[in-house]
Design a protein around this motif. Structure first.
Motif, PDB file in Angstrom:
ATOM      1  N   ILE A  44      19.603  57.223  30.245  1.00 44.42           N
ATOM      2  CA  ILE A  44      20.779  56.703  29.536  1.00 44.42           C
ATOM      3  C   ILE A  44      20.486  56.524  28.049  1.00 44.42           C
ATOM      4  N   GLU A  45      19.198  56.408  27.694  1.00 41.65           N
ATOM      5  CA  GLU A  45      18.824  56.200  26.288  1.00 41.65           C
ATOM      6  C   GLU A  45      19.285  57.332  25.385  1.00 41.65           C
ATOM      7  N   GLY A  46      19.521  58.507  25.969  1.00 43.35           N
ATOM      8  CA  GLY A  46      19.906  59.656  25.153  1.00 43.35           C
ATOM      9  C   GLY A  46      21.323  59.576  24.618  1.00 43.35           C
ATOM     10  N   PHE A  47      22.115  58.644  25.141  1.00 39.62           N
ATOM     11  CA  PHE A  47      23.518  58.562  24.727  1.00 39.62           C
ATOM     12  C   PHE A  47      23.684  57.480  23.659  1.00 39.62           C
ATOM     13  N   SER A  48      24.438  57.807  22.634  1.00 45.85           N
ATOM     14  CA  SER A  48      24.646  56.855  21.543  1.00 45.85           C
ATOM     15  C   SER A  48      25.666  55.783  21.920  1.00 45.85           C
ATOM     16  N   HIS A  49      26.630  56.140  22.744  1.00 47.82           N
ATOM     17  CA  HIS A  49      27.714  55.237  23.094  1.00 47.82           C
ATOM     18  C   HIS A  49      27.939  55.254  24.604  1.00 47.82           C
ATOM     19  N   LEU A  50      28.382  54.126  25.135  1.00 51.62           N
ATOM     20  CA  LEU A  50      28.635  54.010  26.572  1.00 51.62           C
ATOM     21  C   LEU A  50      30.014  53.403  26.801  1.00 51.62           C
ATOM     22  N   TYR A  51      30.632  53.807  27.900  1.00 51.12           N
ATOM     23  CA  TYR A  51      31.777  53.070  28.417  1.00 51.12           C
ATOM     24  C   TYR A  51      31.236  51.958  29.308  1.00 51.12           C
ATOM     25  N   VAL A  52      31.699  50.747  29.083  1.00 52.35           N
ATOM     26  CA  VAL A  52      31.383  49.634  29.974  1.00 52.35           C
ATOM     27  C   VAL A  52      32.685  49.201  30.646  1.00 52.35           C
ATOM     28  N   ILE A  53      32.696  49.233  31.968  1.00 53.51           N
ATOM     29  CA  ILE A  53      33.870  48.808  32.736  1.00 53.51           C
ATOM     30  C   ILE A  53      33.535  47.457  33.351  1.00 53.51           C
ATOM     31  N   TRP A  54      34.386  46.475  33.103  1.00 52.95           N
ATOM     32  CA  TRP A  54      34.049  45.110  33.510  1.00 52.95           C
ATOM     33  C   TRP A  54      35.284  44.381  34.009  1.00 52.95           C
ATOM     34  N   MET A  55      35.056  43.184  34.531  1.00 54.86           N
ATOM     35  CA  MET A  55      36.130  42.390  35.116  1.00 54.86           C
ATOM     36  C   MET A  55      36.589  41.313  34.138  1.00 54.86           C
ATOM     37  N   PHE A  56      37.899  41.175  33.983  1.00 60.52           N
ATOM     38  CA  PHE A  56      38.441  39.971  33.347  1.00 60.52           C
ATOM     39  C   PHE A  56      38.340  38.869  34.406  1.00 60.52           C
ATOM     40  N   HIS A  57      37.160  38.266  34.549  1.00 59.77           N
ATOM     41  CA  HIS A  57      36.935  37.421  35.720  1.00 59.77           C
ATOM     42  C   HIS A  57      37.607  36.057  35.607  1.00 59.77           C
ATOM     43  N   ARG A  58      38.091  35.710  34.406  1.00 59.63           N
ATOM     44  CA  ARG A  58      38.802  34.433  34.290  1.00 59.63           C
ATOM     45  C   ARG A  58      40.319  34.614  34.318  1.00 59.63           C
ATOM     46  N   ALA A  59      40.790  35.864  34.331  1.00 65.19           N
ATOM     47  CA  ALA A  59      42.240  36.105  34.325  1.00 65.19           C
ATOM     48  C   ALA A  59      42.820  35.768  35.694  1.00 65.19           C
ATOM     49  N   GLU A  60      43.990  35.157  35.696  1.00 62.19           N
ATOM     50  CA  GLU A  60      44.694  34.868  36.952  1.00 62.19           C
ATOM     51  C   GLU A  60      46.119  35.353  36.828  1.00 62.19           C
ATOM     52  N   GLY A  61      46.518  36.246  37.719  1.00 63.71           N
ATOM     53  CA  GLY A  61      47.868  36.771  37.691  1.00 63.71           C
ATOM     54  C   GLY A  61      48.068  37.769  36.573  1.00 63.71           C
ATOM     55  N   PHE A  62      49.289  38.274  36.440  1.00 65.27           N
ATOM     56  CA  PHE A  62      49.554  39.272  35.401  1.00 65.27           C
ATOM     57  C   PHE A  62      50.990  39.148  34.896  1.00 65.27           C
ATOM     58  N   ASP A  63      51.209  39.705  33.704  1.00 61.06           N
ATOM     59  CA  ASP A  63      52.539  39.781  33.109  1.00 61.06           C
ATOM     60  C   ASP A  63      52.838  41.250  32.843  1.00 61.06           C
ATOM     61  N   LEU A  64      53.956  41.751  33.347  1.00 59.70           N
ATOM     62  CA  LEU A  64      54.271  43.164  33.117  1.00 59.70           C
ATOM     63  C   LEU A  64      54.602  43.437  31.661  1.00 59.70           C
TER      64      LEU A  64
END
Lengths: 148, 148
Positions: A44-64
């Motif tokens: 992975i060291e060969g890549f200058s940039h990475l996508y990080v996919i993560w959780m909004f773990h404090r979010a509750e519910g959603f608004d459209l």
């Protein structure tokens, strides 16, 4: 979905995270991968940039529809990066500074300290900047310029 | 995690999806959002490109190290886009051609027909192409040029 690791960042509270029109995203942090998964970082060291996919773990519910920090008008959730979304998944492009074993030192973190990480992928190519249209965000910027 | 929609693509089988060094990703498809979530698409038409986050729904299990179609050498799963990853999450950048109600007509699909979609986000900015280092992928390309 089980976290593959945890983010270490300077942000203990959401209000500390730069948001809105003039936000700079150059904060440094560490993505700590769980030790058993370290072999998955091979090369992975060969890549200058990475996508990080993560959780909004404090979010509750959603608004459209909601009004983001970078505008004073409402937009659909899928046209924004709001944490209040049907699936609380977040995506950040970070610059990989270095790796130390299971720890990735990165620049450009915008998640809370302790955030669960779901996946990491190499950033492979860019849409040429002159081909990217930025919809309401560009319009909001133009309005601010005119009024400012 | 509950799908927000489904992908309609030309690919009934994984072997039909362009892969490897010379793959072109210009296939057109439709992202069909579930009707109740359509308000979440408000103003999405203004963006030229979208991130689509989806499930590798046919993947079972994962390999920490594997040899991708674009190389003959093994790499860590987080340095590849392999579907056999700890969390079977995929990410594709597509060009938004037009919207018809809950249907997004897009170019650049690389998922199976019927794939569950988890999230859609606006594509806002690019890392300048001259700042992207592509690690083993660039090395594999260079080796192919030399040997070809």
């Amino acid at each position: 979905m089980t976290p593959i690791g945890t983010a270490r960042t300077p942000f203990a509270e959401t209000k500390q995270i730069p948001k809105g029109p003039d936000a700079k995203h150059d904060a440094e942090g560490v993505i700590e991968i769980v030790p058993e998964l370290e072999p998955g970082l091979l090369d992975i060291e060969g890549f200058s940039h990475l996508y990080v996919i993560w959780m909004f773990h404090r979010a509750e519910g959603f608004d459209l529809v909601g009004t983001p920090p970078s505008d004073d008008r409402p937009h659909g959730v899928f046209a924004t990066r709001s944490p209040r979304r049907p699936n609380p998944i977040a995506l950040t492009v970070v610059e990989l500074l270095r790796r130390e074993g299971p720890r990735l030192y990165v620049r450009g973190v915008d998640m809370l300290d302790g955030t669960p990480i779901l996946d990491i992928k190499p950033y492979l190519s860019s849409v040429p900047a002159d081909q990217v249209r930025r919809g309401w965000l560009a319009e909001a910027e133009a309005r601010r310029k005119t009024s400012g």
